[in-house]
Design a protein around this motif. Sequence first.
Motif, PDB file in Angstrom:
ATOM      1  N   UNK A 486       0.842  -1.174   0.000  1.00  0.00           N
ATOM      2  CA  UNK A 486       0.000   0.000   0.000  1.00  0.00           C
ATOM      3  C   UNK A 486       0.891   1.243   0.000  1.00  0.00           C
ATOM      4  N   UNK A 487       0.332   2.423  -0.199  1.00  0.00           N
ATOM      5  CA  UNK A 487       1.165   3.622  -0.349  1.00  0.00           C
ATOM      6  C   UNK A 487       2.052   3.882   0.860  1.00  0.00           C
ATOM      7  N   UNK A 488       1.463   3.810   2.063  1.00  0.00           N
ATOM      8  CA  UNK A 488       2.236   4.107   3.278  1.00  0.00           C
ATOM      9  C   UNK A 488       1.988   3.035   4.314  1.00  0.00           C
ATOM     10  N   UNK A 489       3.024   2.699   5.054  1.00  0.00           N
ATOM     11  CA  UNK A 489       2.877   1.640   6.044  1.00  0.00           C
ATOM     12  C   UNK A 489       4.015   1.735   7.050  1.00  0.00           C
ATOM     13  N   UNK A 490       3.682   1.494   8.314  1.00  0.00           N
ATOM     14  CA  UNK A 490       4.703   1.444   9.342  1.00  0.00           C
ATOM     15  C   UNK A 490       5.759   0.383   9.041  1.00  0.00           C
ATOM     16  N   UNK A 491       5.342  -0.714   8.434  1.00  0.00           N
ATOM     17  CA  UNK A 491       6.303  -1.760   8.065  1.00  0.00           C
ATOM     18  C   UNK A 491       6.864  -1.413   6.696  1.00  0.00           C
ATOM     19  N   UNK A 492       8.149  -1.115   6.684  1.00  0.00           N
ATOM     20  CA  UNK A 492       8.711  -0.467   5.499  1.00  0.00           C
ATOM     21  C   UNK A 492       8.562  -1.275   4.216  1.00  0.00           C
ATOM     22  N   UNK A 493       8.671  -2.599   4.300  1.00  0.00           N
ATOM     23  CA  UNK A 493       8.575  -3.365   3.054  1.00  0.00           C
ATOM     24  C   UNK A 493       7.191  -3.299   2.416  1.00  0.00           C
ATOM     25  N   UNK A 494       6.203  -2.917   3.219  1.00  0.00           N
ATOM     26  CA  UNK A 494       4.846  -2.782   2.679  1.00  0.00           C
ATOM     27  C   UNK A 494       4.620  -1.381   2.125  1.00  0.00           C
ATOM     28  N   UNK A 495       5.535  -0.489   2.399  1.00  0.00           N
ATOM     29  CA  UNK A 495       5.365   0.927   2.106  1.00  0.00           C
ATOM     30  C   UNK A 495       5.894   1.226   0.700  1.00  0.00           C
ATOM     31  N   UNK A 496       4.990   1.570  -0.202  1.00  0.00           N
ATOM     32  CA  UNK A 496       5.386   1.793  -1.601  1.00  0.00           C
ATOM     33  C   UNK A 496       6.437   2.894  -1.709  1.00  0.00           C
TER      34      UNK A 496
END
Length: 535
Positions: A486-496
């Motif tokens: 997704x665009x933003x996420x606390x978990x960096x690998x999920x953070x686009x």
Amino acid sequence: MEFVFKQWVSALFSSFWLLFSVALSVEGIKGNSKVRGVNLGGWLVIEGWIKPSLFDGIPNGDMLDGTEVQFKSVTLQKYVSAENGGGSNVTVSMDVPSSWETFRLWRVSETQFQLRCTEGQFWTIDGQGSFVSATKEAPATDETFYIKRLGKSSRVHIQHQNGTYLQALPESQLTADYQGEPGWDDNAATFKMAIVSNNNIHGDFQLADGYGHAKAKQVLEEHRNNFITKDDFKFLSIHGINTVRIPVGWWIAFDPDPPAPFIGGSLAALDKAFSWAEAYNIKCIIDLHAAPGSQNGMEHSASRDGSVNWPKSQHNIDKTLDVIDFLASRYTKHPALLGIELLNEPSVAEVPLDKLVSYYQKGYQIVRKYSPTAYVIVCQRIGNANPLELYQANIGFTNIVVDLHYYNLFDTFFVNTTAAQNIDYVYKSRAAQLQQLNNASGPLLFIGEWVNEWNVTNGSKKDYQKYGEAQLEVYNVASFGWAYWTLKNDRKHWDFEWNIRNNYLEFSSSFRLQISSVISFLVLTCSYLFFQHIW
Ligand SMILES: *[C@@H]1O[C@H](CO)[C@@H](O)[C@H](O)[C@H]1NC(C)=O
Ligand SMILES: *[C@@H]1O[C@H](CO)[C@@H](O)[C@H](O)[C@H]1NC(C)=O
Ligand SMILES: *[C@@H]1O[C@H](CO)[C@@H](O)[C@H](O)[C@H]1NC(C)=O
Ligand SMILES: *[C@@H]1O[C@H](CO)[C@@H](O)[C@H](O)[C@H]1NC(C)=O
Ligand SMILES: *[C@@H]1O[C@H](CO)[C@@H](O)[C@H](O)[C@H]1NC(C)=O
Ligand SMILES: *[C@@H]1O[C@H](CO)[C@@H](O)[C@H](O)[C@H]1NC(C)=O
């Protein structure tokens, strides 16, 4: 000479143009052929794991709606149990806690709760003998208990609304008749409470009910104004993203005053997203992520306690169609709208296919009432379902899209895999399924959620890059396109954004390739023209 040259140039031009126009398969997307999207997850539908700090200010914040708890009597050393999962007296009889010994909280206030057993009934006090039984279908005052904790320890007292404390009788009964105020020593009214933490949900319901209306409004206003901004759309457009998929909750149709505990304001935020999208030439997919009653029991469908009530009542389904009507009437005329997704991730275990298909067919008709061309996106059921079920369902006639979510996660199959296994899986299994579905007649195919994360221990940056490359290469084949979660996420690998900034996802390379091929073509043509002129 000149004639030959002109012919050459025009041939080159037309083949180049052909190349571009053949690739233009999704109506409304300019420049690029298909959807290259990013999800705006955790923005208008809350998911605690995406931004845990949203929940930091809730008092007694580990006892939210849906939190699963177990109680053990300190005198009997037995667990409180609703035998058969509910329907009879609550006993204090079990040595080992399992599902009958697990109760889901409904939060009434910071200290007051209702307790729900697996079959769905709530604790209540059973008349004469003051027995606690798990028999009430709809909780009210009589089903409300104070749970009083001894500081940060696990010790609790459970006090009925009327002032009387519960106790564990030696004959294994739980009764509301302890005399007086218990101390914190080992007495019949003292229990140890365990919070079963691997399954607690943090969605819009938990946030709003946890803070209470006024404070929740403040927290969500702040979040909706700042989590996603116009700058993010700028970032996306620079990096070749042409679409955003925006999860919304059903309560958006009732703005500004949705039913409690939901908080108004998401509609205004969605309006802003559309205007930013228009400004940066990005398209929007509105994705109904949370339907009334919840279609999958998860926090991202705003379930109160993990139960799935959407398919159980026609009222919920009709209400959902009204939400689609609201969204279609409001946004189909907007130039930034690409499509409407009727329902995110219905559960295969809980939502029967016939109910779902009938809902999708009606939803399709509603969108078509307002627009002959807006894409109508139908999401595959999650769990073990065959995506062909939606291809064969005759949901509608034009611009139908099936959305599939590809995660190398959430299944024991992927636990402790290696980087190579994951990459191989993408190139083989995913690619084969994509080919098959692309070939199937009817709907277009959309990989509406995927992520550059896996269940690999200590993957290197290079590993992630290869994995990301494999996914992009394979998902690019999908006839409608894809959207990253997704665009933003606390978990960096999920953070686009993190992936792009740190080159874990070398996404723009293929976009750059297109740009650079355009540039080299122009340079080539100009130099030819130039030399032609000199001659
Ligand atoms: C609870 O137990 C008491 C005493 O055995 C009994 O009279 C009562 O019917 C029971 N209630 C339920 C709901 O089973
Ligand atoms: C509260 O309700 C329980 C169960 O009906 C009863 O035994 C008790 O006497 C009541 N206590 C008060 C203070 O009314
Ligand atoms: C996965 O690896 C972890 C850590 O090495 C281990 O504890 C766990 O049992 C493994 N799980 C499976 C399903 O292999
Ligand atoms: C897809 O269709 C083409 C043309 O009909 C066929 O050659 C190909 O084998 C099909 N591929 C799959 C995976 O079904
Ligand atoms: C892999 O999955 C297991 C089981 O769901 C989980 O406990 C573990 O944390 C995961 N590991 C990684 C590296 O994602
Ligand atoms: C993975 O990395 C962690 C932290 O850097 C380290 O403690 C652990 O030993 C590593 N595990 C493996 C299997 O390399």
